[in-house]
Motif scaffolding. Structure first.
Motif, PDB file in Angstrom:
ATOM      1  N   SER A  17       0.826  -1.205   0.000  1.00 31.80           N
ATOM      2  CA  SER A  17       0.000   0.000   0.000  1.00 31.80           C
ATOM      3  C   SER A  17       0.860   1.254   0.000  1.00 31.80           C
ATOM      4  CB  SER A  17      -0.910  -0.002   1.235  1.00 31.80           C
ATOM      5  OG  SER A  17      -1.645   1.198   1.332  1.00 31.80           O
ATOM      6  N   LEU A  18       1.904   1.262   0.806  1.00 34.01           N
ATOM      7  CA  LEU A  18       2.782   2.422   0.884  1.00 34.01           C
ATOM      8  C   LEU A  18       3.467   2.699  -0.445  1.00 34.01           C
ATOM      9  CD1 LEU A  18       4.384   4.614   2.384  1.00 34.01           C
ATOM     10  CD2 LEU A  18       5.981   2.819   3.117  1.00 34.01           C
ATOM     11  N   SER A  19       4.047   1.681  -1.066  1.00 36.43           N
ATOM     12  CA  SER A  19       4.760   1.880  -2.326  1.00 36.43           C
ATOM     13  C   SER A  19       3.809   2.317  -3.442  1.00 36.43           C
ATOM     14  CB  SER A  19       5.487   0.599  -2.737  1.00 36.43           C
ATOM     15  OG  SER A  19       4.583  -0.468  -2.936  1.00 36.43           O
ATOM     16  N   PHE A  20       2.597   1.780  -3.443  1.00 37.57           N
ATOM     17  CA  PHE A  20       1.607   2.182  -4.437  1.00 37.57           C
ATOM     18  C   PHE A  20       1.217   3.638  -4.231  1.00 37.57           C
ATOM     19  CE2 PHE A  20      -2.962   2.215  -5.842  1.00 37.57           C
ATOM     20  CZ  PHE A  20      -2.687   2.153  -7.207  1.00 37.57           C
ATOM     21  N   LEU A  24       1.674   6.773  -6.828  1.00 36.18           N
ATOM     22  CA  LEU A  24       0.547   7.596  -7.273  1.00 36.18           C
ATOM     23  C   LEU A  24       0.841   9.078  -7.052  1.00 36.18           C
ATOM     24  CD1 LEU A  24      -2.639   5.668  -6.028  1.00 36.18           C
ATOM     25  CD2 LEU A  24      -1.730   5.803  -8.353  1.00 36.18           C
ATOM     26  N   ILE A  25       1.432   9.400  -5.911  1.00 39.62           N
ATOM     27  CA  ILE A  25       1.752  10.794  -5.601  1.00 39.62           C
ATOM     28  C   ILE A  25       2.740  11.356  -6.613  1.00 39.62           C
ATOM     29  CG2 ILE A  25       2.888  12.298  -3.922  1.00 39.62           C
ATOM     30  CD1 ILE A  25       1.750  10.423  -1.729  1.00 39.62           C
ATOM     31  N   ALA A  77      16.065  -4.224   8.561  1.00 30.37           N
ATOM     32  CA  ALA A  77      15.233  -3.224   7.891  1.00 30.37           C
ATOM     33  C   ALA A  77      15.633  -3.046   6.427  1.00 30.37           C
ATOM     34  CB  ALA A  77      15.321  -1.887   8.622  1.00 30.37           C
ATOM     35  N   LEU A  78      16.817  -3.548   6.068  1.00 28.47           N
ATOM     36  CA  LEU A  78      17.226  -3.494   4.663  1.00 28.47           C
ATOM     37  C   LEU A  78      16.254  -4.287   3.789  1.00 28.47           C
ATOM     38  CD1 LEU A  78      21.111  -3.898   4.922  1.00 28.47           C
ATOM     39  CD2 LEU A  78      19.834  -1.841   4.287  1.00 28.47           C
ATOM     40  N   ILE A  79      15.640  -5.314   4.395  1.00 31.45           N
ATOM     41  CA  ILE A  79      14.644  -6.092   3.661  1.00 31.45           C
ATOM     42  C   ILE A  79      13.469  -5.200   3.293  1.00 31.45           C
ATOM     43  CG2 ILE A  79      13.022  -8.029   3.805  1.00 31.45           C
ATOM     44  CD1 ILE A  79      14.972  -9.345   5.769  1.00 31.45           C
ATOM     45  N   THR A  80      13.037  -4.404   4.272  1.00 27.56           N
ATOM     46  CA  THR A  80      11.921  -3.486   4.033  1.00 27.56           C
ATOM     47  C   THR A  80      12.266  -2.479   2.945  1.00 27.56           C
ATOM     48  OG1 THR A  80      11.141  -3.695   6.319  1.00 27.56           O
ATOM     49  CG2 THR A  80      10.435  -1.741   5.097  1.00 27.56           C
ATOM     50  N   MET A  81      13.467  -1.893   3.036  1.00 27.31           N
ATOM     51  CA  MET A  81      13.853  -0.888   2.052  1.00 27.31           C
ATOM     52  C   MET A  81      14.013  -1.493   0.666  1.00 27.31           C
ATOM     53  SD  MET A  81      13.586   1.593   3.927  1.00 27.31           S
ATOM     54  CE  MET A  81      13.960   2.826   2.673  1.00 27.31           C
ATOM     55  N   PHE A  82      14.491  -2.730   0.609  1.00 24.52           N
ATOM     56  CA  PHE A  82      14.618  -3.410  -0.682  1.00 24.52           C
ATOM     57  C   PHE A  82      13.245  -3.630  -1.303  1.00 24.52           C
ATOM     58  CE2 PHE A  82      14.545  -7.392  -3.108  1.00 24.52           C
ATOM     59  CZ  PHE A  82      15.437  -7.065  -4.123  1.00 24.52           C
ATOM     60  N   LEU A  83      12.296  -4.071  -0.473  1.00 21.08           N
ATOM     61  CA  LEU A  83      10.941  -4.320  -0.976  1.00 21.08           C
ATOM     62  C   LEU A  83      10.279  -3.026  -1.434  1.00 21.08           C
ATOM     63  CD1 LEU A  83       9.627  -6.940   1.625  1.00 21.08           C
ATOM     64  CD2 LEU A  83      10.209  -7.338  -0.782  1.00 21.08           C
ATOM     65  N   ILE A  84      10.368  -1.980  -0.603  1.00 23.81           N
ATOM     66  CA  ILE A  84       9.752  -0.702  -0.970  1.00 23.81           C
ATOM     67  C   ILE A  84      10.387  -0.144  -2.239  1.00 23.81           C
ATOM     68  CG2 ILE A  84       9.424   1.707  -0.284  1.00 23.81           C
ATOM     69  CD1 ILE A  84       9.183   0.781   2.586  1.00 23.81           C
ATOM     70  N   GLY A  85      11.730  -0.152  -2.291  1.00 26.27           N
ATOM     71  CA  GLY A  85      12.420   0.362  -3.470  1.00 26.27           C
ATOM     72  C   GLY A  85      12.059  -0.414  -4.717  1.00 26.27           C
ATOM     73  N   SER A 108      -5.512  15.614  -8.989  1.00 23.20           N
ATOM     74  CA  SER A 108      -5.746  15.908  -7.568  1.00 23.20           C
ATOM     75  C   SER A 108      -6.323  14.696  -6.858  1.00 23.20           C
ATOM     76  CB  SER A 108      -6.707  17.096  -7.432  1.00 23.20           C
ATOM     77  OG  SER A 108      -6.164  18.259  -8.029  1.00 23.20           O
ATOM     78  N   PHE A 109      -7.233  14.002  -7.548  1.00 26.53           N
ATOM     79  CA  PHE A 109      -7.832  12.787  -6.985  1.00 26.53           C
ATOM     80  C   PHE A 109      -6.768  11.711  -6.775  1.00 26.53           C
ATOM     81  CE2 PHE A 109      -9.589   8.525  -7.824  1.00 26.53           C
ATOM     82  CZ  PHE A 109     -10.481   8.419  -6.763  1.00 26.53           C
ATOM     83  N   ILE A 110      -5.887  11.547  -7.761  1.00 35.11           N
ATOM     84  CA  ILE A 110      -4.811  10.563  -7.655  1.00 35.11           C
ATOM     85  C   ILE A 110      -3.877  10.917  -6.495  1.00 35.11           C
ATOM     86  CG2 ILE A 110      -2.754   9.649  -8.802  1.00 35.11           C
ATOM     87  CD1 ILE A 110      -5.389   8.509  -9.825  1.00 35.11           C
ATOM     88  N   LEU A 111      -3.606  12.200  -6.337  1.00 38.35           N
ATOM     89  CA  LEU A 111      -2.746  12.655  -5.245  1.00 38.35           C
ATOM     90  C   LEU A 111      -3.343  12.296  -3.885  1.00 38.35           C
ATOM     91  CD1 LEU A 111      -0.418  14.370  -4.029  1.00 38.35           C
ATOM     92  CD2 LEU A 111      -1.918  16.363  -4.287  1.00 38.35           C
ATOM     93  N   ILE A 112      -4.608  12.629  -3.678  1.00 41.11           N
ATOM     94  CA  ILE A 112      -5.272  12.345  -2.406  1.00 41.11           C
ATOM     95  C   ILE A 112      -5.343  10.848  -2.157  1.00 41.11           C
ATOM     96  CG2 ILE A 112      -7.411  12.559  -1.097  1.00 41.11           C
ATOM     97  CD1 ILE A 112      -5.837  15.159  -1.426  1.00 41.11           C
ATOM     98  N   THR A 113      -5.641  10.093  -3.211  1.00 36.58           N
ATOM     99  CA  THR A 113      -5.689   8.630  -3.083  1.00 36.58           C
ATOM    100  C   THR A 113      -4.338   8.085  -2.654  1.00 36.58           C
ATOM    101  OG1 THR A 113      -7.393   8.476  -4.812  1.00 36.58           O
ATOM    102  CG2 THR A 113      -6.168   6.467  -4.285  1.00 36.58           C
ATOM    103  N   GLY A 114      -3.279   8.614  -3.254  1.00 36.87           N
ATOM    104  CA  GLY A 114      -1.938   8.172  -2.902  1.00 36.87           C
ATOM    105  C   GLY A 114      -1.601   8.457  -1.452  1.00 36.87           C
ATOM    106  N   ILE A 115      -1.987   9.621  -0.972  1.00 32.56           N
ATOM    107  CA  ILE A 115      -1.720   9.985   0.424  1.00 32.56           C
ATOM    108  C   ILE A 115      -2.454   9.041   1.377  1.00 32.56           C
ATOM    109  CG2 ILE A 115      -2.054  11.777   2.184  1.00 32.56           C
ATOM    110  CD1 ILE A 115      -1.651  13.854  -0.037  1.00 32.56           C
ATOM    111  N   LEU A 116      -3.686   8.717   1.059  1.00 36.86           N
ATOM    112  CA  LEU A 116      -4.460   7.802   1.895  1.00 36.86           C
ATOM    113  C   LEU A 116      -3.822   6.417   1.923  1.00 36.86           C
ATOM    114  CD1 LEU A 116      -8.110   8.783   0.853  1.00 36.86           C
ATOM    115  CD2 LEU A 116      -7.035   9.165   3.080  1.00 36.86           C
ATOM    116  N   PHE A 117      -3.357   5.943   0.775  1.00 34.51           N
ATOM    117  CA  PHE A 117      -2.697   4.639   0.713  1.00 34.51           C
ATOM    118  C   PHE A 117      -1.426   4.640   1.555  1.00 34.51           C
ATOM    119  CE2 PHE A 117      -5.372   3.260  -2.815  1.00 34.51           C
ATOM    120  CZ  PHE A 117      -5.379   1.875  -2.649  1.00 34.51           C
ATOM    121  N   CYS A 118      -0.688   5.743   1.519  1.00 35.60           N
ATOM    122  CA  CYS A 118       0.542   5.841   2.309  1.00 35.60           C
ATOM    123  C   CYS A 118       0.252   5.782   3.805  1.00 35.60           C
ATOM    124  CB  CYS A 118       1.281   7.140   1.982  1.00 35.60           C
ATOM    125  SG  CYS A 118       2.128   7.142   0.389  1.00 35.60           S
ATOM    126  N   GLY A 119      -0.712   6.557   4.252  1.00 33.71           N
ATOM    127  CA  GLY A 119      -1.059   6.582   5.669  1.00 33.71           C
ATOM    128  C   GLY A 119      -1.526   5.230   6.160  1.00 33.71           C
TER     129      GLY A 119
END
Length: 203
Positions: A17-20, A24-25, A77-85, A108-119
Motif C-alpha cells: 500500500s505504501l509503495s503504491f 501515485l503521488i 530493515a534493509l529487507i523493508t527498504m529493498f521491498l519498498i524500493g 488531484s484525486f490521484i494525489l489524495i488517493t496516494g496519500i491515503l494509501f501511504c497513511g
C-alpha cells in the motif's frame, strides 16, 4: 504460526500500500512527498532509480537510528527498504509508466488517493516490529527521544526533509505540503483501527 502469518500479512500489505501510494503521488505531478522529492532529486541529479536511492538512504538511516538509540543497527530493515524500493521502481517504471495524467481534477484525486494509501500502509506494517522502514523508524526514534506524539514526530521530520529536497531541486508543489502535513495525522488515524484489527485476528 497463525499470529506470525497474520502479522506478516499486515507487514506485506502495508508495504504494498505504501509503495503504491508513493507512486501515485509522484505520478500525479503536483509535488512529491518530502522524502520522495528528495529521492527523485537524487535520481535526476546523480543517476540511479528512485527505488535505488530509497534503499541507499534507508541504509544510512538504519545506521543513524541505531546510533541515536545507542542500539545495534536494525539491518533487517534493509529487507523493508529493498521491498519498498523494488515496488516503487515496479510501479513507476513498469505498471504506471505509460499512464499520462493531464486533467487537474483527476491528478488531484490521484494525489489524495496516494496519500491515503501511504497513511494506511504505514499504519499497517507498523503492526509488525520486524524490519521497520528506517524512515518511519526515525519517527519512532524521535517520538522516544522527545516524548512528542507520533503525529508531531512524523510531521516535524517531513518538514525538515522538505527543506532539503527544495534546496537540491526536488519536485515540490502543493502535493508536497499535503503529504508533509497530512501523513502524520493519517498514521495516527489509521493506527488504532489497524491495531484493533490485528489484535482481533492475531490473538
Amino acid at each position: 504460526m497463525k499470529n506470525i502469518l497474520i502479522i506478516s500479512a499486515f507487514y506485506l500489505l502495508g508495504l504494498f500500500s505504501l509503495s503504491f501510494g508513493i507512486s501515485l503521488i509522484i505520478k500525479a505531478g503536483l509535488g512529491a512527498g518530502p522524502w520522495d522529492a528528495f529521492f527523485v532529486a537524487l535520481s535526476e541529479n546523480l543517476g540511479l532509480t528512485v527505488g535505488s536511492w530509497t534503499f541507499i538512504v534507508g541504509f544510512l538511516l538504519i545506521l543513524i537510528n541505531g546510533l541515536l538509540l545507542k542500539e545495534r543497527p536494525d539491518f533487517s530493515a534493509l529487507i523493508t527498504m529493498f521491498l519498498i524500493g523494488s515496488f516503487i521502481d515496479f510501479w513507476l517504471l513498469i505498471a504506471l509508466s505509460g499512464i499520462e495524467l493531464n486533467a487537474l481534477p483527476f491528478r488531484s484525486f490521484i494525489l489524495i488517493t496516494g496519500i491515503l494509501f501511504c497513511g494506511a500502509g504505514i499504519a499497517s506494517y507498523l503492526q509488525s516490529s520486524f524490519a521497520r522502514n528506517p524512515i518511519d523508524h526515525s519517527m519512532i526514534v524521535f517520538h522516544k527521544l522527545t516524548g512528542k506524539s507520533l503525529s508531531f514526530s512524523k510531521t516535524f521530520l517531513e518538514v525538515m526533509i522538505l527543506i532539503i529536497a527544495f534546496i537540491i531541486g526536488g519536485p515540490i508543489g502543493i502535493g508536497t505540503l499535503l503529504v508533509a502535513f497530512g501523513i502524520g495525522p493519517l498514521i495516527q488515524f489509521f493506527y488504532k483501527p489497524m491495531t484493533s484489527l490485528r489484535t482481533k485476528y492475531a490473538s
